[in-house]
Design an enzyme around this catalytic site. Structure first.
Site, PDB file in Angstrom:
ATOM      1  N   TYR A 108       7.835  -0.673   7.909  1.00  0.00           N
ATOM      2  CA  TYR A 108       6.949   0.484   7.769  1.00  0.00           C
ATOM      3  C   TYR A 108       7.773   1.761   7.635  1.00  0.00           C
ATOM      4  O   TYR A 108       7.518   2.597   6.758  1.00  0.00           O
ATOM      5  CB  TYR A 108       6.011   0.575   8.982  1.00  0.00           C
TER       6      TYR A 108
ATOM      7  N   THR B 243       0.838  -1.208   0.000  1.00  0.00           N
ATOM      8  CA  THR B 243       0.000   0.000   0.000  1.00  0.00           C
ATOM      9  C   THR B 243       0.865   1.248   0.000  1.00  0.00           C
ATOM     10  O   THR B 243       0.648   2.178  -0.793  1.00  0.00           O
ATOM     11  CB  THR B 243      -0.912   0.034   1.254  1.00  0.00           C
TER      12      THR B 243
END
Ligand code: UDP
Length: 315
Positions: free
Chosen positions: A149, A95
Site C-alpha cells: 500500500y 485501484t
C-alpha cells in the site's frame, strides 16, 4: 467552476464536496461505492449543483467525459483502511496505481489541475521525526502487505510528479496524516471510529500491539479547506505537501481518553498485531508531520484539538 471529486462518496470526499458546494462550485462526486456510500452524500443529493455518478476510475470510459468538463479534479478514489489493505493486496495495488494513472493521463489531455491524495504511509518505517516532505521513505519486507500500500501511494506521487515535469500537468500532492471526523466508518478498522463504537456498545476497546505507538489526528474540516487552498495556489503545483496535526497521542492513551469522555465501562484489552491484522504485519511506531510547507504556502494550521475532534464524532 465544475469540480470533479473521485471518491466523492467516501468519508473525506463527501466533506470536500460539501465544502466546495458552499463555495459556490458545481460538484460531481464520482465513486464506485465500494468503500464510499450513498449515506455519506444523502444530505448533498437535493443540492442543484451536486451531481453523483457511479463508476470506477479503473474504466477510462466511465471517467473521461467527467474529466473533460472539469476545471479542477480532486483524486481521492483509492483503497482505504489498513484492514482492507491487508485483506485485499491485489485490489489495493490495482485501484491505487491504475486508477491514478488513468486520472492523470486523461487530465493531461486538457491540462486540468489535479490534486492527488497521498498518505503519511509513504514515510514507512522512517523514525526521524518530524517527517518533512523530502524525507527518506523506508519500507519493510515485500511479504508484508502494508508496504504494498505504501509503495502504491509512493508510486502515485512519482506518477504525478512525472506528469508535472514532462507533460506540464498542474498537480498538487497532499500527504494526509490520520484524518478523522464525522461519518468516518469503523468498518475499515480506523482507530477512532472503532474505539468510539466499542465504548458506546460496552465492548472491549482493542488496543493493537503495545499501544505505545503514536499518531496525530486532524479534523476533516481542516483538511478539506487546506486541499482547496492548495488547489487554488499555483505555488503549490508540482509540490508534495503534508497535511495533519502535531498533537501527538499514544494509542493506549487514546483508548483511555475515549473511555473517559464517553464514561464507558468497557475494558481496554491488548491484541497482538498478528491477531489484529496478519502474521507479517508491521506497524508504524511514530508519525508526526512537519507542517512548515503547508503553513508557508497557505497559512495552514490545524484548528481542532483531539478532544474537539472526538466530541464532533460522538455528536
Ligand atoms: N489500532 C488499534 N486498535 C484498533 C484499530 C487500530 O490499536 O481497533 C491502532 C493501529 O494498530 C495503529 C493506530 O491504531 O497503530 C492507527 O490505526 P489506523 O488504522 O486508524 O491508522 P494508521 O495510522 O495505521 O494508518
Amino acid at each position: 467552476m465544475n469540480i470533479l471529486i473521485t471518491g466523492g462518496a467516501g468519508f473525506i470526499g463527501s466533506h470536500l464536496a460539501e465544502f466546495l458546494l458552499k463555495k459556490g462550485h458545481t460538484v460531481t462526486a464520482f465513486d464506485n461505492l465500494s468503500t464510499g456510500s450513498r449515506e455519506n452524500i444523502k444530505h448533498l443529493a437535493p443540492h442543484n449543483r451536486f451531481i453523483f455518478k457511479k463508476g470506477s476510475v479503473l474504466f477510462k470510459n466511465d471517467i473521461e467525459p467527467l474529466i473533460a468538463r472539469s476545471h479542477h479534479i480532486y483524486h481521492l478514489a483509492a483503497a482505504v483502511g489498513v484492514k482492507y489493505i491487508v485483506g485485499h493486496p491485489l485490489q489495493t495495488l490495482i485501484t491505487n496505481v491504475d486508477g491514478t494513472k488513468n486520472v492523470l493521463e486523461l487530465a493531461a489531455k486538457k491540462k486540468i489541475p489535479v490534486l492527488i491524495t497521498s498518505s503519511s504511509e509513504v514515510y514507512g518505517k522512517n523514525d526521524n521525526l518530524p517527517f518533512g516532505e523530502n524525507a527518506d521513505r523506508t519500507y519493510g519486507s515485500a511479504y508484508s502487505e502494508r508496504w504494498g500500500y505504501a509503495l502504491s501511494k509512493a508510486l502515485d506521487e512519482c506518477l504525478a510528479l512525472a506528469y508535472w515535469r514532462e507533460k506540464n500537468l498542474p498537480v498538487v500532492i497532499v500527504r494526509l496524516f490520520n484524518t478523522v471526523g464525522p461519518r468516518q466508518s469503523s468498518h475499515y478498522g480506523m482507530v477512532i471510529p472503532t474505539f468510539i463504537k466499542q465504548t458506546l456498545a460496552g465492548e472491549p476497546i482493542t488496543v493493537f500491539g503495545s499501544g505505545s505507538q503514536t499518531r496525530c489526528f486532524s479534523h476533516v474540516n481542516d483538511i478539506v479547506m487546506a486541499m482547496a487552498d492548495l488547489m487554488n495556489n499555483k505555488q503549490a503545483y508540482g509540490e508534495i505537501v503534508n497535511l495533519g496535526s502535531t498533537e501527538t497521542i499514544s494509542i493506549r492513551d487514546l483508548a483511555e481518553k475515549i473511555k473517559h469522555i464517553t464514561k464507558s465501562k468497557s475494558k481496554i484489552i491488548t491484541v497482538p498485531y498478528d491477531k489484529a491484522y496478519s502474521p507479517t504485519f508491521e506497524d508504524m511506531q511514530k508519525r508526526l508531520p512537519d507542517l512548515a510547507k503547508a503553513k508557508k504556502l497557505i497559512g495552514y494550521k490545524s484548528t481542532y484539538s483531539l478532544d474537539q475532534i472526538i466530541q464532533s464524532m460522538l455528536r
